[in-house]
Motif scaffolding. Structure first.
Motif, PDB file in Angstrom:
ATOM      1  N   THR A  36       3.206  -2.325  -4.507  1.00 14.44           N
ATOM      2  CA  THR A  36       3.509  -1.665  -3.224  1.00 14.44           C
ATOM      3  C   THR A  36       2.457  -0.728  -3.155  1.00 14.44           C
ATOM      4  O   THR A  36       1.604  -0.360  -3.778  1.00 14.44           O
ATOM      5  CB  THR A  36       4.753  -0.614  -3.685  1.00 14.44           C
ATOM      6  N   ASP A  37       2.357  -0.363  -1.626  1.00 14.27           N
ATOM      7  CA  ASP A  37       1.384   0.325  -1.085  1.00 14.27           C
ATOM      8  C   ASP A  37       2.034   0.969   0.230  1.00 14.27           C
ATOM      9  O   ASP A  37       2.614   0.053   0.847  1.00 14.27           O
ATOM     10  CB  ASP A  37       0.179  -0.609  -0.727  1.00 14.27           C
ATOM     11  N   PRO A  38       1.712   2.062   0.706  1.00 13.93           N
ATOM     12  CA  PRO A  38       2.186   2.453   2.074  1.00 13.93           C
ATOM     13  C   PRO A  38       1.283   1.890   3.083  1.00 13.93           C
ATOM     14  O   PRO A  38       1.916   1.792   4.242  1.00 13.93           O
ATOM     15  CB  PRO A  38       1.771   4.360   2.154  1.00 13.93           C
ATOM     16  N   VAL A  39       0.171   1.149   3.004  1.00 14.16           N
ATOM     17  CA  VAL A  39      -0.428   0.449   4.088  1.00 14.16           C
ATOM     18  C   VAL A  39      -0.002  -1.045   4.082  1.00 14.16           C
ATOM     19  O   VAL A  39      -0.378  -1.700   3.148  1.00 14.16           O
ATOM     20  CB  VAL A  39      -2.100   0.585   3.606  1.00 14.16           C
ATOM     21  N   ASP A  40       0.672  -1.510   5.021  1.00  6.08           N
ATOM     22  CA  ASP A  40       1.023  -2.885   5.251  1.00  6.08           C
ATOM     23  C   ASP A  40       0.113  -3.870   4.830  1.00  6.08           C
ATOM     24  O   ASP A  40       0.324  -4.719   4.407  1.00  6.08           O
ATOM     25  CB  ASP A  40       1.731  -2.983   6.477  1.00  6.08           C
ATOM     26  N   GLU A  41      -1.050  -3.613   5.433  1.00  6.93           N
ATOM     27  CA  GLU A  41      -2.081  -4.757   5.311  1.00  6.93           C
ATOM     28  C   GLU A  41      -2.372  -4.977   3.773  1.00  6.93           C
ATOM     29  O   GLU A  41      -2.628  -5.982   3.537  1.00  6.93           O
ATOM     30  CB  GLU A  41      -3.541  -4.435   5.676  1.00  6.93           C
ATOM     31  N   ARG A  42      -2.414  -4.174   2.954  1.00  5.08           N
ATOM     32  CA  ARG A  42      -2.477  -4.201   1.714  1.00  5.08           C
ATOM     33  C   ARG A  42      -1.262  -4.999   0.905  1.00  5.08           C
ATOM     34  O   ARG A  42      -1.698  -5.753  -0.130  1.00  5.08           O
ATOM     35  CB  ARG A  42      -2.558  -2.707   0.965  1.00  5.08           C
ATOM     36  N   LYS A  43      -0.292  -4.808   1.349  1.00  8.88           N
ATOM     37  CA  LYS A  43       0.721  -5.461   0.790  1.00  8.88           C
ATOM     38  C   LYS A  43       0.722  -6.928   1.252  1.00  8.88           C
ATOM     39  O   LYS A  43       1.069  -7.877   0.466  1.00  8.88           O
ATOM     40  CB  LYS A  43       2.339  -4.814   1.351  1.00  8.88           C
ATOM     41  N   GLU A  44       0.067  -7.179   2.592  1.00  7.94           N
ATOM     42  CA  GLU A  44       0.029  -8.605   2.934  1.00  7.94           C
ATOM     43  C   GLU A  44      -1.079  -9.393   2.093  1.00  7.94           C
ATOM     44  O   GLU A  44      -0.953 -10.338   1.881  1.00  7.94           O
ATOM     45  CB  GLU A  44      -0.450  -8.616   4.527  1.00  7.94           C
ATOM     46  N   VAL A  45      -2.233  -8.663   1.531  1.00  2.04           N
ATOM     47  CA  VAL A  45      -2.886  -9.176   0.942  1.00  2.04           C
ATOM     48  C   VAL A  45      -2.576  -9.651  -0.356  1.00  2.04           C
ATOM     49  O   VAL A  45      -2.596 -10.881  -0.658  1.00  2.04           O
ATOM     50  CB  VAL A  45      -4.242  -8.197   0.465  1.00  2.04           C
ATOM     51  N   PHE A  46      -1.456  -8.981  -1.018  1.00  2.00           N
ATOM     52  CA  PHE A  46      -1.002  -9.310  -2.184  1.00  2.00           C
ATOM     53  C   PHE A  46       0.023 -10.447  -1.985  1.00  2.00           C
ATOM     54  O   PHE A  46       0.199 -11.181  -2.903  1.00  2.00           O
ATOM     55  CB  PHE A  46      -0.213  -7.905  -2.930  1.00  2.00           C
ATOM     56  N   ARG A  47       0.610 -10.400  -0.789  1.00  2.00           N
ATOM     57  CA  ARG A  47       1.732 -11.477  -0.496  1.00  2.00           C
ATOM     58  C   ARG A  47       0.872 -12.683  -0.393  1.00  2.00           C
ATOM     59  O   ARG A  47       1.119 -13.898  -0.974  1.00  2.00           O
ATOM     60  CB  ARG A  47       2.377 -11.448   0.899  1.00  2.00           C
ATOM     61  N   SER A  48      -0.382 -12.544   0.202  1.00  2.00           N
ATOM     62  CA  SER A  48      -1.216 -13.806   0.303  1.00  2.00           C
ATOM     63  C   SER A  48      -1.663 -14.652  -1.165  1.00  2.00           C
ATOM     64  O   SER A  48      -1.894 -15.744  -0.718  1.00  2.00           O
ATOM     65  CB  SER A  48      -2.573 -13.601   1.167  1.00  2.00           C
ATOM     66  N   PHE A  49      -1.568 -13.942  -2.180  1.00  2.00           N
ATOM     67  CA  PHE A  49      -1.971 -14.659  -3.181  1.00  2.00           C
ATOM     68  C   PHE A  49      -0.819 -14.766  -4.091  1.00  2.00           C
ATOM     69  O   PHE A  49      -0.881 -15.128  -5.465  1.00  2.00           O
ATOM     70  CB  PHE A  49      -3.123 -14.344  -4.042  1.00  2.00           C
ATOM     71  N   GLY A  50       0.410 -14.643  -3.547  1.00  2.00           N
ATOM     72  CA  GLY A  50       1.533 -15.192  -4.270  1.00  2.00           C
ATOM     73  C   GLY A  50       2.387 -13.905  -5.044  1.00  2.00           C
ATOM     74  O   GLY A  50       3.421 -14.541  -5.569  1.00  2.00           O
ATOM     75  N   THR A  51       2.051 -12.824  -4.912  1.00  2.00           N
ATOM     76  CA  THR A  51       2.809 -11.961  -5.553  1.00  2.00           C
ATOM     77  C   THR A  51       3.929 -11.164  -4.679  1.00  2.00           C
ATOM     78  O   THR A  51       4.028 -11.614  -3.696  1.00  2.00           O
ATOM     79  CB  THR A  51       1.980 -10.570  -6.146  1.00  2.00           C
ATOM     80  N   ASN A  52       4.652 -10.414  -5.179  1.00  2.00           N
ATOM     81  CA  ASN A  52       5.823  -9.880  -4.676  1.00  2.00           C
ATOM     82  C   ASN A  52       5.633  -8.560  -4.106  1.00  2.00           C
ATOM     83  O   ASN A  52       5.580  -7.408  -4.950  1.00  2.00           O
ATOM     84  CB  ASN A  52       7.016  -9.845  -5.523  1.00  2.00           C
ATOM     85  N   PRO A  53       5.278  -8.178  -2.820  1.00  2.00           N
ATOM     86  CA  PRO A  53       5.220  -7.041  -2.387  1.00  2.00           C
ATOM     87  C   PRO A  53       6.311  -6.321  -1.985  1.00  2.00           C
ATOM     88  O   PRO A  53       7.398  -7.079  -1.481  1.00  2.00           O
ATOM     89  CB  PRO A  53       4.129  -7.076  -1.019  1.00  2.00           C
ATOM     90  N   VAL A  54       6.558  -5.109  -2.474  1.00  2.00           N
ATOM     91  CA  VAL A  54       7.811  -4.528  -2.040  1.00  2.00           C
ATOM     92  C   VAL A  54       7.482  -3.056  -1.457  1.00  2.00           C
ATOM     93  O   VAL A  54       6.298  -2.687  -1.277  1.00  2.00           O
ATOM     94  CB  VAL A  54       8.667  -4.384  -3.383  1.00  2.00           C
ATOM     95  N   ASN A  55       8.806  -2.438  -1.155  1.00  2.00           N
ATOM     96  CA  ASN A  55       8.606  -1.381  -0.261  1.00  2.00           C
ATOM     97  C   ASN A  55       8.333  -0.196  -0.644  1.00  2.00           C
ATOM     98  O   ASN A  55       8.408   0.947  -0.155  1.00  2.00           O
ATOM     99  CB  ASN A  55       9.885  -1.391   0.773  1.00  2.00           C
ATOM    100  N   GLY A  56       8.575   0.018  -2.132  1.00  2.00           N
ATOM    101  CA  GLY A  56       8.533   1.393  -2.744  1.00  2.00           C
ATOM    102  C   GLY A  56       8.146   1.310  -4.150  1.00  2.00           C
ATOM    103  O   GLY A  56       8.263   0.379  -4.875  1.00  2.00           O
ATOM    104  N   ASN A  57       7.740   2.557  -4.684  1.00  2.00           N
ATOM    105  CA  ASN A  57       7.255   2.629  -6.133  1.00  2.00           C
ATOM    106  C   ASN A  57       8.454   2.551  -7.079  1.00  2.00           C
ATOM    107  O   ASN A  57       8.064   1.866  -8.289  1.00  2.00           O
ATOM    108  CB  ASN A  57       6.559   4.113  -6.389  1.00  2.00           C
ATOM    109  N   ILE A  58       9.463   2.696  -6.736  1.00  2.00           N
ATOM    110  CA  ILE A  58      10.677   2.666  -7.649  1.00  2.00           C
ATOM    111  C   ILE A  58      11.041   1.118  -8.097  1.00  2.00           C
ATOM    112  O   ILE A  58      11.343   0.894  -9.114  1.00  2.00           O
ATOM    113  CB  ILE A  58      11.886   3.420  -7.211  1.00  2.00           C
ATOM    114  N   GLU A  59      10.846   0.397  -6.979  1.00  3.37           N
ATOM    115  CA  GLU A  59      11.293  -0.890  -6.912  1.00  3.37           C
ATOM    116  C   GLU A  59      10.260  -1.723  -7.786  1.00  3.37           C
ATOM    117  O   GLU A  59      10.423  -2.805  -8.585  1.00  3.37           O
ATOM    118  CB  GLU A  59      11.319  -1.754  -5.549  1.00  3.37           C
ATOM    119  N   VAL A  60       8.980  -1.315  -7.714  1.00  2.04           N
ATOM    120  CA  VAL A  60       7.805  -1.877  -8.730  1.00  2.04           C
ATOM    121  C   VAL A  60       8.528  -1.460 -10.076  1.00  2.04           C
ATOM    122  O   VAL A  60       8.264  -2.379 -10.934  1.00  2.04           O
ATOM    123  CB  VAL A  60       6.473  -1.310  -8.554  1.00  2.04           C
ATOM    124  N   VAL A  61       8.936  -0.328 -10.412  1.00  5.57           N
ATOM    125  CA  VAL A  61       9.271   0.060 -11.731  1.00  5.57           C
ATOM    126  C   VAL A  61      10.353  -0.717 -12.131  1.00  5.57           C
ATOM    127  O   VAL A  61      10.368  -1.133 -13.379  1.00  5.57           O
ATOM    128  CB  VAL A  61       9.478   1.561 -11.788  1.00  5.57           C
TER     129      VAL A  61
END
Ligand code: NAD
Length: 267
Positions: A36-61
């Motif tokens: 997760t990251d507050p910057v959408d482009e960073r989440k898109e980078v993570f999506r681009s190599f197949g990981t799961n971008p999520v919208n909040g820190n708690i969801e990562v945990v």
């Protein structure tokens, strides 16, 4: 290891380098990673190599077992306090934030949490980090092995007492900058001697890479390797003499020591 789910709070440069390294070396599948990251482009980078971008820190945990805290140091406490109610025994928290002590991590995350503090360096971005780790909270050898396994895929990691992390910062943390300066200076010397700049840069960088590999692969003392390169009255000993006259050894030692002291001041 294959069953561990990895999370990244902060999906910046270091998080991306780690995630890509783990995936490329097969220590974790992309589908088992959350970020997760507050910057959408960073989440898109993570999506681009197949990981799961999520919208909040708690969801990562809640989705992960190993959680990398990869935000800038000033945000570490805020982030840990936010997720604290959701931390469980299965979690290992790995902070890569420079200068944030195990005590600060414990104050923010709470007692009874498995804490690992890692000091990586920038060559992490090319899969060649020189890193050190120390354990805190409830972390034990199994956490150390887990982190070792992960970092083996992006370079090398060593376990040290936390009191030595400033020295690690002074040597390998700051070290890439010393070596960049050295490569630039070697290349300047090549240009001064008539080489084209691009060839001088390549020769200088490849010389550092090859020399480092010789140290690591032969296990020989650096002095012995230096002696092997110096023939009597030859070219190399003439160059070495100039470096010794300039106090190069003392300059490198002083650089590491000064950076270590500065890291202590900032801790
Ligand atoms: P970066 O700025 O590229 O990444 C940090 C990310 O955290 C950013 O994408 C930012 O948007 C995100 N972020 C900010 N607030 C957040 C929040 N509340 N929740 C979730 N995400 C948030 O920085 P980096 O270079 O990747 O450094 C990350 C950490 O690694 C730092 O703590 C730094 O001290 C440490 N570190 C970096 C290096 C290095 O060479 N870059 C070396 C050693 C240690």
């Amino acid at each position: 290891m294959a069953d561990k789910r990895i999370g990244f709070i902060g999906a910046g440069q270091m998080a991306e380098a780690l995630a890509r390294g783990f995936i490329n070396k097969g220590v974790c599948k992309a589908k088992h990673m959350w970020a997760t990251d507050p910057v959408d482009e960073r989440k898109e980078v993570f999506r681009s190599f197949g990981t799961n971008p999520v919208n909040g820190n708690i969801e990562v945990v809640t989705s992960s077992d190993v959680i990398f805290i990869a935000v800038k140091p000033q945000y570490v406490s805020v982030v840990l306090r936010e997720v604290r109610p959701h931390l469980e025994d299965r979690h290992t928290i790995v902070s890569i934030a420079a200068g944030i002590t195990l005590q600060s991590l414990k104050d923010a995350a709470g007692d009874g949490i498995r804490l690992v503090r890692v000091m990586p360096n920038t060559p992490c971005l090319v899969g060649e980090t020189a890193a050190a780790m120390c354990l805190g909270g409830k972390a034990d050898d199994s956490d150390a092995q887990l982190v070792q396994r992960l970092f083996d895929s992006v370079g090398k990691i060593y376990r040290v007492d936390e009191k030595l992390l400033s020295a690690v910062t002074g040597l390998s943390g700051s070290g890439p900058a010393y070596i960049f300066l050295m490569i630039e200076a070697l290349a300047d010397g090549g240009v001064r001697s008539g080489l084209p700049r691009d060839i001088a840069n390549q020769l200088a960088a490849q010389t550092v890479l090859g020399s480092a590999k010789m140290v690591l692969q032969t296990g020989k003392h650096c002095g012995a390797l230096k002696d092997m390169t110096c023939s009597p009255a030859g070219t190399t000993i003439a160059g070495i003499h100039e470096l010794e006259k300039a106090g190069t050894r003392a300059a490198f030692m002083n650089a590491v020591y000064a950076a270590t002291q500065r890291a202590d001041e900032l801790a």
